[in-house]
Motif scaffolding. Structure first.
Motif, PDB file in Angstrom:
ATOM      1  N   VAL A  74       1.019  -0.689  -0.436  1.00 23.63           N
ATOM      2  CA  VAL A  74       0.042   0.183  -0.135  1.00 23.63           C
ATOM      3  C   VAL A  74       0.668   0.918  -0.038  1.00 23.63           C
ATOM      4  CG1 VAL A  74      -1.803   1.325   1.226  1.00 23.63           C
ATOM      5  CG2 VAL A  74      -2.198  -0.895   1.374  1.00 23.63           C
ATOM      6  N   ILE A  75       2.063   1.212   0.950  1.00 25.63           N
ATOM      7  CA  ILE A  75       2.797   2.575   0.780  1.00 25.63           C
ATOM      8  C   ILE A  75       3.099   2.969  -0.568  1.00 25.63           C
ATOM      9  CG2 ILE A  75       4.498   3.184   2.146  1.00 25.63           C
ATOM     10  CD1 ILE A  75       4.145   1.965   4.391  1.00 25.63           C
ATOM     11  N   ALA A  76       3.995   0.992  -0.843  1.00 27.76           N
ATOM     12  CA  ALA A  76       4.633   1.930  -1.965  1.00 27.76           C
ATOM     13  C   ALA A  76       3.437   1.878  -3.273  1.00 27.76           C
ATOM     14  CB  ALA A  76       4.916   0.022  -2.534  1.00 27.76           C
ATOM     15  N   SER A  77       2.382   2.106  -3.664  1.00 23.70           N
ATOM     16  CA  SER A  77       1.501   2.824  -4.561  1.00 23.70           C
ATOM     17  C   SER A  77       1.416   3.952  -4.265  1.00 23.70           C
ATOM     18  CB  SER A  77       0.323   1.724  -4.170  1.00 23.70           C
ATOM     19  OG  SER A  77      -0.860   1.515  -4.968  1.00 23.70           O
ATOM     20  N   ASP A  78       1.029   3.831  -3.068  1.00 28.97           N
ATOM     21  CA  ASP A  78       1.350   5.467  -2.698  1.00 28.97           C
ATOM     22  C   ASP A  78       2.035   6.489  -2.795  1.00 28.97           C
ATOM     23  OD1 ASP A  78      -0.805   7.310  -1.917  1.00 28.97           O
ATOM     24  OD2 ASP A  78       1.202   7.567  -0.034  1.00 28.97           O
ATOM     25  N   THR A  79       3.554   5.575  -2.678  1.00 30.45           N
ATOM     26  CA  THR A  79       4.432   6.680  -3.192  1.00 30.45           C
ATOM     27  C   THR A  79       4.800   6.888  -4.658  1.00 30.45           C
ATOM     28  OG1 THR A  79       5.933   5.807  -1.388  1.00 30.45           O
ATOM     29  CG2 THR A  79       6.870   6.128  -2.516  1.00 30.45           C
ATOM     30  N   LEU A  80       4.686   5.520  -5.025  1.00 27.73           N
ATOM     31  CA  LEU A  80       4.717   5.682  -6.643  1.00 27.73           C
ATOM     32  C   LEU A  80       3.852   6.386  -7.417  1.00 27.73           C
ATOM     33  CD1 LEU A  80       6.444   1.483  -6.775  1.00 27.73           C
ATOM     34  CD2 LEU A  80       7.562   3.742  -7.514  1.00 27.73           C
ATOM     35  N   ALA A  81       2.634   5.986  -6.760  1.00 22.11           N
ATOM     36  CA  ALA A  81       1.351   6.943  -7.957  1.00 22.11           C
ATOM     37  C   ALA A  81       1.463   8.849  -7.764  1.00 22.11           C
ATOM     38  CB  ALA A  81       0.729   7.409  -6.834  1.00 22.11           C
ATOM     39  N   ALA A  82       2.564   8.931  -6.992  1.00 24.02           N
ATOM     40  CA  ALA A  82       2.644  10.839  -6.977  1.00 24.02           C
ATOM     41  C   ALA A  82       4.287  11.268  -8.086  1.00 24.02           C
ATOM     42  CB  ALA A  82       3.080  11.382  -6.188  1.00 24.02           C
ATOM     43  N   MET A  83       4.455   9.825  -8.874  1.00 19.94           N
ATOM     44  CA  MET A  83       5.702   9.812 -10.020  1.00 19.94           C
ATOM     45  C   MET A  83       4.770  10.032 -11.212  1.00 19.94           C
ATOM     46  SD  MET A  83       7.959   7.896  -8.732  1.00 19.94           S
ATOM     47  CE  MET A  83       9.630   8.363  -9.453  1.00 19.94           C
ATOM     48  N   LYS A  84       5.935  10.410 -12.141  1.00 26.56           N
ATOM     49  CA  LYS A  84       5.610   9.964 -13.641  1.00 26.56           C
ATOM     50  C   LYS A  84       6.767   9.245 -14.629  1.00 26.56           C
ATOM     51  CE  LYS A  84       4.605  14.687 -13.993  1.00 26.56           C
ATOM     52  NZ  LYS A  84       4.902  16.251 -14.757  1.00 26.56           N
ATOM     53  N   ASN A  85       5.546   8.022 -15.816  1.00 30.19           N
ATOM     54  CA  ASN A  85       6.543   7.552 -16.659  1.00 30.19           C
ATOM     55  C   ASN A  85       6.778   6.222 -15.786  1.00 30.19           C
ATOM     56  OD1 ASN A  85       6.553   9.734 -18.143  1.00 30.19           O
ATOM     57  ND2 ASN A  85       7.812  11.086 -17.385  1.00 30.19           N
ATOM     58  N   LEU A  86       6.080   5.810 -14.852  1.00 34.18           N
ATOM     59  CA  LEU A  86       6.642   4.521 -14.478  1.00 34.18           C
ATOM     60  C   LEU A  86       6.528   3.405 -15.566  1.00 34.18           C
ATOM     61  CD1 LEU A  86       4.900   5.204 -11.196  1.00 34.18           C
ATOM     62  CD2 LEU A  86       7.373   4.704 -11.106  1.00 34.18           C
ATOM     63  N   PRO A  87       6.861   2.460 -15.204  1.00 33.32           N
ATOM     64  CA  PRO A  87       6.802   1.481 -16.455  1.00 33.32           C
ATOM     65  C   PRO A  87       4.842   0.617 -15.964  1.00 33.32           C
ATOM     66  CG  PRO A  87       8.498   0.314 -14.613  1.00 33.32           C
ATOM     67  CD  PRO A  87       7.984   2.258 -14.208  1.00 33.32           C
ATOM     68  N   ASP A  88       4.645   0.754 -17.471  1.00 31.81           N
ATOM     69  CA  ASP A  88       3.027   0.181 -17.583  1.00 31.81           C
ATOM     70  C   ASP A  88       2.997  -1.235 -16.115  1.00 31.81           C
ATOM     71  OD1 ASP A  88       2.959   2.565 -19.441  1.00 31.81           O
ATOM     72  OD2 ASP A  88       2.770   0.879 -21.118  1.00 31.81           O
ATOM     73  N   ASP A  89       3.964  -1.466 -16.605  1.00 28.54           N
ATOM     74  CA  ASP A  89       3.478  -3.686 -15.767  1.00 28.54           C
ATOM     75  C   ASP A  89       3.338  -2.585 -14.584  1.00 28.54           C
ATOM     76  OD1 ASP A  89       3.531  -5.354 -18.669  1.00 28.54           O
ATOM     77  OD2 ASP A  89       6.152  -5.854 -18.531  1.00 28.54           O
ATOM     78  N   LEU A  90       4.405  -1.693 -13.835  1.00 29.15           N
ATOM     79  CA  LEU A  90       4.100  -1.892 -12.472  1.00 29.15           C
ATOM     80  C   LEU A  90       2.740  -1.052 -12.532  1.00 29.15           C
ATOM     81  CD1 LEU A  90       5.823  -0.996  -9.882  1.00 29.15           C
ATOM     82  CD2 LEU A  90       6.430   0.313 -10.504  1.00 29.15           C
ATOM     83  N   VAL A  91       2.743  -0.538 -12.982  1.00 28.47           N
ATOM     84  CA  VAL A  91       1.653   0.315 -12.842  1.00 28.47           C
ATOM     85  C   VAL A  91       0.336  -0.002 -13.126  1.00 28.47           C
ATOM     86  CG1 VAL A  91      -0.428   2.257 -13.826  1.00 28.47           C
ATOM     87  CG2 VAL A  91       2.260   2.376 -14.153  1.00 28.47           C
ATOM     88  N   ARG A  92      -0.149  -0.835 -13.699  1.00 30.01           N
ATOM     89  CA  ARG A  92      -1.485  -2.096 -14.008  1.00 30.01           C
ATOM     90  C   ARG A  92      -1.102  -3.140 -12.845  1.00 30.01           C
ATOM     91  NH1 ARG A  92      -4.063  -3.590 -18.379  1.00 30.01           N
ATOM     92  NH2 ARG A  92      -2.127  -3.147 -19.929  1.00 30.01           N
ATOM     93  N   SER A  93       0.528  -3.909 -12.313  1.00 30.72           N
ATOM     94  CA  SER A  93       0.426  -4.380 -11.357  1.00 30.72           C
ATOM     95  C   SER A  93      -0.061  -3.210 -10.524  1.00 30.72           C
ATOM     96  CB  SER A  93       1.611  -4.716 -10.976  1.00 30.72           C
ATOM     97  OG  SER A  93       1.928  -5.837  -9.681  1.00 30.72           O
TER      98      SER A  93
END
Length: 366
Positions: A74-93
Motif C-alpha cells: 500500500v505504501i509503495a503504491s501511494d509513493t509511486l502514484a505521485a511520480m510520472k512515467n512509471l513502467p506500464d507493467d508496474l502501474v498495471r500490477s
C-alpha cells in the motif's frame, strides 16, 4: 537505523549504488523506506534522468514491488502514484491489485495513467475498483463506456456526478437507460452540463416535470440555446399530452374508447410515460410503478402487466418497437413472439398485479 541517502544533485550520489542496496535489502520495512527516499529523490531530480538511470530505477523498483505484501505494498503504491512515467507493467500490477487499498492510490492519483490500462481494469476489476475509476479527475469515453456497462448503482452515481467524466453517445445513452428506475441518478444527470440534445431526448420521458424544469434552467445557465428551446417546447407539449391522457382515461372508463387502441397509439407515438399512465389506470396501479416496469430491464414483468390487462399482440408489438428504439440495452436481445406472449396465463398475471397492489398499499401505509 534510518537510511541516509544523498541528493541526486550531489555529485557523490550514484543511483546504481543505492538501487543495488535497495535490491539487496531483506527487511520489508527498510525496503519501503529506501524505496520512498529514492523515489522522492528521483522525482525531484533537477536534471532529467539519463536512460541508464531510468532503466535501473524501473527494473529494480518493479522487482521490489512484486515482493511487497500488505501494508508495505500500500505504501509503495501511494509513493509511486505521485511520480510520472512509471513502467506500464508496474502501474498495471498496482492498479489492478485485488486489494483495493493497494490499487486505489495508483488508480486515483497517477496522472499519466495509460488509458488502455484503465480500460482493462474497468473490464475485470471489482465494483470497488470501478468506484475509484469513476471518481478520477478525468475519465475518458473509452473508460466510461465500460464503467457504465459494468458498474452498479453506486458506481454509475459517482460517474454521473463527476464533471470530469466524458461520455460517448453510446455511453451516455446507456447511462440514461440505467436512470429509468433510479430517481437519484435522474437528478444527477439533469445537473450535468454536457448533455447533448440526443441525451435530453432520451432522458425527458422518464423524469418528472420538476426535474424537466430544472433541466431547462440548467440549459439556460449553460447558454445551451438548442437544449433550452427543445425543453421549452417539450414542456408545452407535455402539458397538452397530460390533458389528452386524462381525456383518454375518462373515455376508457366511460366505455367510449378501447384501452388497447389507445395504448397502441401512444406506443406508436413514442409516448411511454403517457402509456404507463393509461395502463396504470386500467390496472388500478401506481403510475410510477407501472412506468418503472415498462421502462425497466425485466421484460417479462412488462409482458405480465400487459397480459393482465388482456392487451392484444399488436399492442404488445408496438410497445416492443418503442422499447427497442428508446434504449440500446434491448437491441441485442431476441424479442418475444406472439405465441410466447399468448402462452402467458392471464389469470396468473392478474394475480401478480393484485399482489403488486397489496404491496403498494402496505408501502403507502408505512
Amino acid at each position: 537505523m534510518p537510511y541516509e541517502i544523498a541528493s541526486l544533485n550531489d555529485p557523490s550520489f550514484t543511483l546504481a549504488d543505492d538501487l543495488a542496496s535497495l535490491a539487496a535489502e531483506r527487511s520489508s520495512d527498510k525496503r519501503v523506506e529506501l524505496l520512498r527516499r529514492i523515489a522522492e529523490a528521483y522525482a525531484t531530480h533537477a536534471e532529467p534522468p539519463v536512460a541508464t538511470e531510468r532503466y535501473l530505477f524501473n527494473e529494480v523498483i518493479s522487482k521490489l514491488v512484486d515482493k511487497l505484501r500488505g501494508s508495505h505494498r500500500v505504501i509503495a503504491s501511494d509513493t509511486l502514484a505521485a511520480m510520472k512515467n512509471l513502467p506500464d507493467d508496474l502501474v498495471r500490477s498496482l492498479a489492478s491489485d485485488a486489494d483495493i487499498a493497494v490499487a486505489q492510490p495508483m488508480i486515483r492519483d497517477y496522472k499519466t495513467m495509460p488509458e488502455p490500462i484503465l480500460v482493462d481494469i474497468a473490464r475485470t476489476g471489482s465494483q470497488e475498483h470501478l468506484r475509484v475509476i469513476a471518481a478520477r479527475d478525468q475519465v475518458t469515453p473509452p473508460v466510461t463506456d465500460v464503467v457504465v456497462e459494468r458498474g452498479d448503482n453506486t458506481v454509475v452515481g459517482i460517474l454521473a456526478a463527476n464533471n470530469g467524466a466524458q461520455f460517448s453517445d453510446a455511453g451516455m445513452r446507456r447511462l440514461v437507460g440505467k436512470a429509468r428506475e433510479d430517481r437519484h441518478l435522474q437528478a444527477l444527470l439533469v445537473d450535468r452540463k454536457d448533455l447533448s440534445l440526443t441525451a435530453v431526448e432520451y432522458l425527458l420521458p422518464m423524469i418528472n416535470e420538476e426535474l424537466a424544469r430544472r433541466l431547462c434552467a440548467n440549459a439556460a445557465r449553460a447558454n445551451n440555446a438548442a437544449v433550452k428551446t427543445y425543453l421549452a417546447e417539450w414542456l408545452a407539449e407535455r402539458k397538452k399530452n397530460a390533458e389528452r391522457t386524462d381525456a383518454y382515461i375518462a373515455g376508457i372508463r366511460k366505455g367510449d374508447l378501447n384501452a388497447g387502441d389507445v395504448l397502441r397509439g401512444l406506443f406508436a407515438q413514442g409516448r411511454l410515460c403517457d402509456a404507463a399512465t393509461v395502463l396504470a389506470s386500467v390496472l388500478s396501479l401506481d403510475r410510477d410503478y407501472t412506468f418503472g416496469v415498462l421502462a425497466g430491464s425485466n421484460l417479462q414483468s412488462a409482458l405480465l402487466l400487459m397480459r393482465a390487462a388482456t392487451l392484444s399482440w399488436p399492442v404488445v408489438e408496438a410497445f416492443l418497437k418503442l422499447r427497442e428504439a428508446k434504449s440500446a440495452e434491448y437491441e441485442y436481445r431476441t424479442p418475444p413472439t406472439r405465441a410466447q406472449y399468448l402462452t402467458l396465463d392471464a389469470g396468473a398475471a392478474q394475480r401478480v398485479v393484485r399482489f403488486a397492489k397489496v404491496r403498494q398499499v402496505t408501502a403507502a401505509a408505512n
